[in-house]
Enzyme design. Structure first.
Site, PDB file in Angstrom:
ATOM      1  N   HIS A  92       0.838  -1.209   0.000  1.00  0.00           N
ATOM      2  CA  HIS A  92       0.000   0.000   0.000  1.00  0.00           C
ATOM      3  C   HIS A  92       0.864   1.247   0.000  1.00  0.00           C
ATOM      4  CE1 HIS A  92       0.762  -0.766   4.348  1.00  0.00           C
ATOM      5  NE2 HIS A  92       0.873   0.550   4.411  1.00  0.00           N
ATOM      6  N   HIS A 146      -6.130  -1.900   4.538  1.00  0.00           N
ATOM      7  CA  HIS A 146      -6.106  -0.780   3.584  1.00  0.00           C
ATOM      8  C   HIS A 146      -5.261  -1.159   2.376  1.00  0.00           C
ATOM      9  CE1 HIS A 146      -2.376  -0.283   5.689  1.00  0.00           C
ATOM     10  NE2 HIS A 146      -2.139   0.957   5.360  1.00  0.00           N
ATOM     11  N   HIS A 173       4.568   7.278   2.689  1.00  0.00           N
ATOM     12  CA  HIS A 173       5.377   6.056   2.585  1.00  0.00           C
ATOM     13  C   HIS A 173       4.792   5.062   1.598  1.00  0.00           C
ATOM     14  CE1 HIS A 173       2.513   4.560   5.760  1.00  0.00           C
ATOM     15  NE2 HIS A 173       2.668   3.411   5.135  1.00  0.00           N
ATOM     16  N   HIS A 186       0.822  -0.934  14.790  1.00  0.00           N
ATOM     17  CA  HIS A 186      -0.195   0.104  14.645  1.00  0.00           C
ATOM     18  C   HIS A 186      -1.474  -0.304  15.367  1.00  0.00           C
ATOM     19  CE1 HIS A 186       1.855   2.570  11.737  1.00  0.00           C
ATOM     20  NE2 HIS A 186       2.009   1.574  10.898  1.00  0.00           N
ATOM     21  N   TYR A 227       9.333   1.649  10.190  1.00  0.00           N
ATOM     22  CA  TYR A 227       9.469   2.732   9.212  1.00  0.00           C
ATOM     23  C   TYR A 227      10.913   3.170   9.149  1.00  0.00           C
ATOM     24  CZ  TYR A 227       4.445   3.190   9.022  1.00  0.00           C
ATOM     25  OH  TYR A 227       3.120   2.937   8.836  1.00  0.00           O
ATOM     26  N   GLU A 233       8.121   1.423   4.501  1.00  0.00           N
ATOM     27  CA  GLU A 233       7.644   0.596   5.603  1.00  0.00           C
ATOM     28  C   GLU A 233       7.780  -0.864   5.217  1.00  0.00           C
ATOM     29  OE1 GLU A 233       3.354   0.545   6.242  1.00  0.00           O
ATOM     30  OE2 GLU A 233       3.595  -0.029   8.340  1.00  0.00           O
TER      31      GLU A 233
END
Ligand code: FE2
Length: 310
Positions: free
Chosen positions: A155, A202, A217, A249, A258, A268
């Protein structure tokens, strides 16, 4: 399989300041596989478990950030349908002929309300993951899975203005689901919006920024926590600048690291996260619990994480 329409993030074109340093980072250190250099000096990479020709394009430029990102759609008819939907929605669409972007079929190009240039395409040359398709086994030959042992691109997080309009476009035109959102506790203004076209938490997310067209990112999937820890060891060994070391997260529940490429673009690597289905309720976080929303193992928000973009 029911997944049709927009399939996944397929490509990100990253601007780098120094190609030699960038190739060392993305190729030698992270272990992405360099598959091609084009006549303009751009370098193309794939992760080992992807079948398509490439997912990352590096272009040397005077500023870091991204030129564009692209989603792959199911077939050419989907592309035709989405062009009509974009036009009806009021988004001007430019048609790009097959072959203009190497190994790629025709594309649609347009600019999001946040200022980012996005492409859609249905065709890209498939070169496989080296396992073949007949009795493929589970592990490629020694040397194919190198560096951070990255499975695939996953992503992007984009920073910009008008993120509510971006999310609306992705929901209404591309049929993504909103999965999670972060809002200001007082004003309820959207600060970050997460949308999915799959069963992932996501496929792209948008974070509110005062300027359009910013890059937060690009993220790559690892197989396991073991591989995340292995990547962290290599990040230390090679003195790669770290933004946030191993953590999890709250939003998406992914375990994450990161770090920055030599041009200051954030990367990431992550693993895990829940499974999203279209009937999963939208999860809302607010800034009264920003630490837990962002990094749940120490509940501490990082200034750099919210303010450093390219
Ligand atoms: Fe991410």
């Amino acid at each position: 399989m029911a997944l049709r329409g927009v399939l996944r993030l397929g490509e990100v074109c990253i601007r780098v300041l120094d190609m030699k340093a960038a190739r060392r980072h993305y190729g030698d250190r992270m272990g992405l596989i360099e598959v091609m250099t084009d006549a303009e000096g751009k370098h193309y990479y794939k992760a080992w478990d992807e079948h398509d020709h490439h997912c990352i394009v590096l272009r040397e430029a005077d500023s870091a950030g991204i030129d564009s990102f692209a989603f792959k759609v199911y077939d050419d008819q989907t592309l035709t349908d989405l062009e009509e939907k974009l036009n009806a929605y009021g988004i001007p669409v430019e048609r790009i002929a097959a072959g203009v972007y190497p190994k790629s079929g025709r594309r649609l190009q347009f600019v999001l309300p946040s200022g980012h240039t996005m492409h859609l395409y249905a065709e890209k040359e498939q070169i496989g993951n080296t396992l073949g398709t007949s009795n493929p086994g589970v592990m490629p030959d020694e040397g194919v899975v190198r560096g951070f042992r990255i499975n695939r691109i996953d992503h992007v997080l984009l920073g910009g203005v008008n993120i509510d309009e971006n999310a609306k476009l992705f929901q209404e035109v591309f049929e993504f689901d909103m999965t999670e959102r972060l809002v200001d506790a007082d004003s309820k203004q959207s600060l970050a919006l997460f949308v999915s076209c799959s069963t992932k938490p996501h496929d792209v997310a948008f974070v509110l920024q005062p300027e359009p067209n910013r890059f937060h990112h690009v993220s790559f999937l690892l197989d396991s926590i073991n591989d995340l820890f292995h990547a962290a060891d290599l990040i230390g060994k090679y003195r790669i600048p770290v933004d946030v070391n191993t953590n999890r997260h709250g939003i998406t529940r992914g375990a994450t690291i990161y770090f920055f490429d030599p041009s200051g673009n954030r990367n990431e690597v992550f693993t895990g996260g829940y499974v999203h289905y279209p009937d999963t309720p939208v999860l809302t976080w607010d800034t009264s619990d920003l630490g837990a929303a962002s990094f749940s193992q120490d509940n501490t928000p990082r200034e750099s994480f919210f303010n450093v973009l390219t």
